[in-house]
Design an enzyme around this catalytic site. Structure first.
Site, short mmCIF file in Angstrom:
data_model
loop_
_atom_site.label_atom_id
_atom_site.label_comp_id
_atom_site.label_asym_id
_atom_site.label_seq_id
_atom_site.Cartn_x
_atom_site.Cartn_y
_atom_site.Cartn_z
N LYS A 90 0.81 -1.22 0.00
CA LYS A 90 0.00 0.00 0.00
C LYS A 90 0.84 1.26 0.00
O LYS A 90 0.41 2.30 -0.51
CB LYS A 90 -0.95 0.02 1.20
N LYS A 93 -7.84 -11.74 -8.75
CA LYS A 93 -8.95 -11.77 -7.80
C LYS A 93 -10.01 -10.74 -8.18
O LYS A 93 -9.69 -9.67 -8.69
CB LYS A 93 -8.43 -11.44 -6.39
N LYS A 127 -12.45 -4.49 -6.06
CA LYS A 127 -13.11 -3.20 -6.28
C LYS A 127 -12.22 -2.23 -7.01
O LYS A 127 -12.69 -1.23 -7.55
CB LYS A 127 -13.58 -2.62 -4.95
#
Ligand code: TRP
Length: 343
Positions: A122, A206, A209
């Site tokens: 991140k 995967k 979103k």
């Protein structure tokens, strides 16, 4: 000091999990998490919250944050969490989380946090520009869990490392404050048919979103037409469905659709193949679309209904936070005593 095994936790089993209010939820979240929450609430005392304190580790628009929290709460309710059974609340309404997190910041070691792969992903190339909160994110997560002395935490595979850290913090706290068995060492619950729902456009990625293609996922808020259309457009191959699950090896898109069918139907891939072996996707997709619409359609309709009446959600969340504090406050009071704090 001796090398004896630490005293095991002897308190009651409790389930806890949370979802961040950042972005819309999709079929992967539903099968991987929300379905499990709804089931577990009938087995153990269950605490399910919306992680708004975690969300602000990256900037969130203050004008939108409450609505984002309501959106997740609506998804919880629409997928079967019952506020009369489970405790459903916003993290920021229970100040005990953040207060315990501070104490845990002093228990956790820099070396432990330096190993966290999610922070590395991140924070990207410029970790010196990441917030300090993003770095200590897993410490707050440990506090979320342990302030309720939760023993079981339904999460995705990607959270296993944070659960390891939670166990390390619990163990070190119990040791350093001479409180054997005070905190449990919680177990992640990662298993289940929906553990890996893949993108409808790429069987190797995967469902996410953050995928730029909305056709790659079925959002919880999608209506029946959108659900059916996305399944019609899903990437597949030209082969008919095989007789056995091994026949899906090397066919990631086919495998994903079969796995989604099985998860939605509450059956196994083998059972799905027993029914559809030899048929092509021209036959299978409409069946999958019907099944998906029959399960996801009502969820989407209920979410819309709930969102049209935020007052109802707000009442549930306010009551949930009061109920959560009845468990969290006594834990924090005990912790403060153990640490030697005032009041
Ligand atoms: N980090 C979790 C996620 O991104 C969300 C979360 C925050 C959580 N606190 C938690 C999950 C405590 C389980 C328990 O999915």
């Amino acid at each position: 000091m001796t090398d004896q095994a630490p005293t095991p936790y002897a308190g009651p089993k409790r389930v806890l999990s949370g979802v961040q209010p950042s972005g819309d939820l999709h079929l992967g979240n539903y099968l991987g998490a929300l379905v499990k929450f709804a089931r577990l609430q009938h087995e153990q005392p269950t605490f399910i919250f919306v992680a708004d304190q975690h969300a602000i580790t990256v900037w969130q628009d203050p004008k939108k944050l409450k609505d984002q929290v309501r959106e997740i709460a609506a998804a919880y309710l629409a997928t079967g969490l019952d506020p009369a059974v489970a405790t459903i609340f916003p993290q920021s309404a229970v100040p005990e989380h953040a207060e315990l997190a501070w104490i845990f910041n002093c228990v956790a070691r820099l070396g432990w946090l330096d190993r966290m792969t999610q922070f590395k992903e991140k924070s990207g190339k410029h970790k010196e520009r990441a917030s300090v909160g993003l770095y200590t994110y897993p410490v707050l997560q440990a506090a979320d869990i342990l302030v309720y002395k939760a023993t079981h935490v339904p999460v995705g595979e990607d959270q296993k490392q944070h659960l390891e850290l939670t166990r390390d913090i619990a163990g070190k706290f119990n040791h350093d404050y001479d409180a054997p068995g005070f905190f449990p060492l919680p177990d992640p619950l990662t298993q289940g048919p929906g553990a890996r729902v893949m993108s409808l456009r790429d069987g190797a990625a995967k469902m996410s979103k953050s995928d730029p293609s909305d056709n790659s996922r079925i959002n919880l808020i999608d209506d029946a037409d959108a659900i059916a259309q996305k399944i019609r457009k899903a990437k597949t191959d030209a082969e008919p469905l095989p007789e056995t699950a091994e026949g899906l090896d090397g066919r990631p898109e086919a495998k994903n659709l079969v796995a989604i069918y099985a998860a939605l139907a509450g059956s196994t891939e083998a059972e799905v193949l027993a029914e559809f072996a030899g048929q092509g996707f021209g036959a299978f997709k409409p069946k999958l679309a019907d099944l998906a619409v029959s399960i996801m359609g009502p969820i989407s309709a209920e979410m819309r209904r709930l969102k049209s009446d935020p007052g109802e959600i707000d009442r549930i969340l306010t009551k949930g936070a009061e109920k959560a504090r009845e468990t969290a406050a006594p834990t924090l009071a005990e912790v403060k005593k153990l640490v030697g704090f005032w009041g």
